[in-house]
Design a protein around this motif. Structure first.
Motif, PDB file in Angstrom:
ATOM      1  N   ARG A   1      15.336  27.593  56.392  1.00 29.61           N
ATOM      2  CA  ARG A   1      15.865  27.546  57.401  1.00 29.61           C
ATOM      3  C   ARG A   1      15.465  26.417  58.223  1.00 29.61           C
ATOM      4  O   ARG A   1      16.115  25.806  59.138  1.00 29.61           O
ATOM      5  CB  ARG A   1      15.239  28.957  58.143  1.00 29.61           C
ATOM      6  N   ILE A   2      14.138  26.118  58.154  1.00 29.94           N
ATOM      7  CA  ILE A   2      13.596  24.893  59.128  1.00 29.94           C
ATOM      8  C   ILE A   2      14.204  23.661  58.487  1.00 29.94           C
ATOM      9  O   ILE A   2      14.459  22.784  59.404  1.00 29.94           O
ATOM     10  CB  ILE A   2      11.876  24.647  58.592  1.00 29.94           C
ATOM     11  N   ALA A   3      14.524  23.385  57.347  1.00 29.17           N
ATOM     12  CA  ALA A   3      15.057  22.131  56.852  1.00 29.17           C
ATOM     13  C   ALA A   3      16.592  22.132  57.220  1.00 29.17           C
ATOM     14  O   ALA A   3      16.867  20.883  57.866  1.00 29.17           O
ATOM     15  CB  ALA A   3      15.167  22.045  55.513  1.00 29.17           C
ATOM     16  N   VAL A   4      17.320  23.157  57.361  1.00 32.48           N
ATOM     17  CA  VAL A   4      18.680  23.098  57.919  1.00 32.48           C
ATOM     18  C   VAL A   4      18.684  22.888  59.422  1.00 32.48           C
ATOM     19  O   VAL A   4      19.381  21.962  60.248  1.00 32.48           O
ATOM     20  CB  VAL A   4      19.348  24.446  57.848  1.00 32.48           C
ATOM     21  N   ASN A   5      17.576  23.415  60.199  1.00 33.99           N
ATOM     22  CA  ASN A   5      17.527  23.173  61.679  1.00 33.99           C
ATOM     23  C   ASN A   5      17.407  21.910  61.771  1.00 33.99           C
ATOM     24  O   ASN A   5      17.990  21.265  62.866  1.00 33.99           O
ATOM     25  CB  ASN A   5      16.383  24.156  62.111  1.00 33.99           C
ATOM     26  N   HIS A   6      16.402  21.183  61.064  1.00 34.81           N
ATOM     27  CA  HIS A   6      16.248  19.815  61.234  1.00 34.81           C
ATOM     28  C   HIS A   6      17.244  19.110  60.954  1.00 34.81           C
ATOM     29  O   HIS A   6      17.714  17.756  61.650  1.00 34.81           O
ATOM     30  CB  HIS A   6      15.012  19.193  60.298  1.00 34.81           C
ATOM     31  N   LEU A   7      18.096  19.481  60.020  1.00 28.95           N
ATOM     32  CA  LEU A   7      19.227  18.526  59.568  1.00 28.95           C
ATOM     33  C   LEU A   7      20.268  18.539  60.623  1.00 28.95           C
ATOM     34  O   LEU A   7      21.070  17.504  60.971  1.00 28.95           O
ATOM     35  CB  LEU A   7      20.047  18.936  58.307  1.00 28.95           C
ATOM     36  N   MET A   8      20.425  19.761  61.303  1.00 26.71           N
ATOM     37  CA  MET A   8      21.415  20.209  62.297  1.00 26.71           C
ATOM     38  C   MET A   8      21.194  19.537  63.760  1.00 26.71           C
ATOM     39  O   MET A   8      21.938  19.236  64.621  1.00 26.71           O
ATOM     40  CB  MET A   8      21.720  21.365  62.386  1.00 26.71           C
TER      41      MET A   8
END
Length: 163
Positions: A128-135
């Motif tokens: 979740r954290i990684a996807v939030n950073h990517l988005m």
């Protein structure tokens, strides 16, 4: 569980994850120890794989009974499974003669015999954290975030056997 002769098998100390897992384990262990605990901590550097677990176990378990660790924690479940295998080859009973724990809680940890005690990471939270950073439209700066872990106790750990 009463263990005082404890060994830790790290990942490569040339990697940040190898250094951080070792530091976390050793710092926590030392914070729990009393001055009169007679704690003996050994450490062996390895890789995060099965063969490294077997090789590290050979270094730690072959020798004098009174100096051999009664518990081994490994930086990965693959290493810990290698330790399980080597302990079986030596004829050591797990967990009555040797407790073994790993890290990552891979699916195989539940399937090996005895089942492996492991530290589980919240991979759903990390994703979740990684996807939030990517988005995010914000530039990514070195924003380390701690994600809680939890212990999954299973059959590979038990109280130290009294002499």
């Amino acid at each position: 569980m009463g263990h005082r002769r404890i060994a830790y098998i790290s990942g490569p100390l040339s990697t940040e994850v190898g250094r951080l897992r070792k530091k976390g384990f050793c710092d926590r262990l030392l914070s729990l120890a009393n001055d009169d605990d007679n704690l003996h901590l050994q450490s062996v550097e390895g890789h995060f794989d099965y063969a490294s677990g077997e090789e590290s176990a050979r270094k730690l378990l072959v020798g004098e009974f009174h100096t051999r660790p009664t518990a081994i924690a490994a930086a990965s479940d693959q290493q810990a499974i290698g330790v399980l295998r080597f302990a079986r080859d030596l004829g050591l009973e797990v967990p009555s003669e040797l407790s073994i724990a790993g890290f990552d809680d891979i699916a195989l940890a539940k399937l090996v015999v005895p089942s492996l005690t492991s530290v589980s990471q919240r991979t759903d939270e990390m994703a979740r954290i990684a996807v939030n950073h990517l988005m995010s439209k914000e530039p990514l700066i070195n924003d380390d975030q701690l994600v809680e872990t939890y212990l999954c106790p299973r059959e590979s750990t038990g109280p130290v056997r009294k002499a």
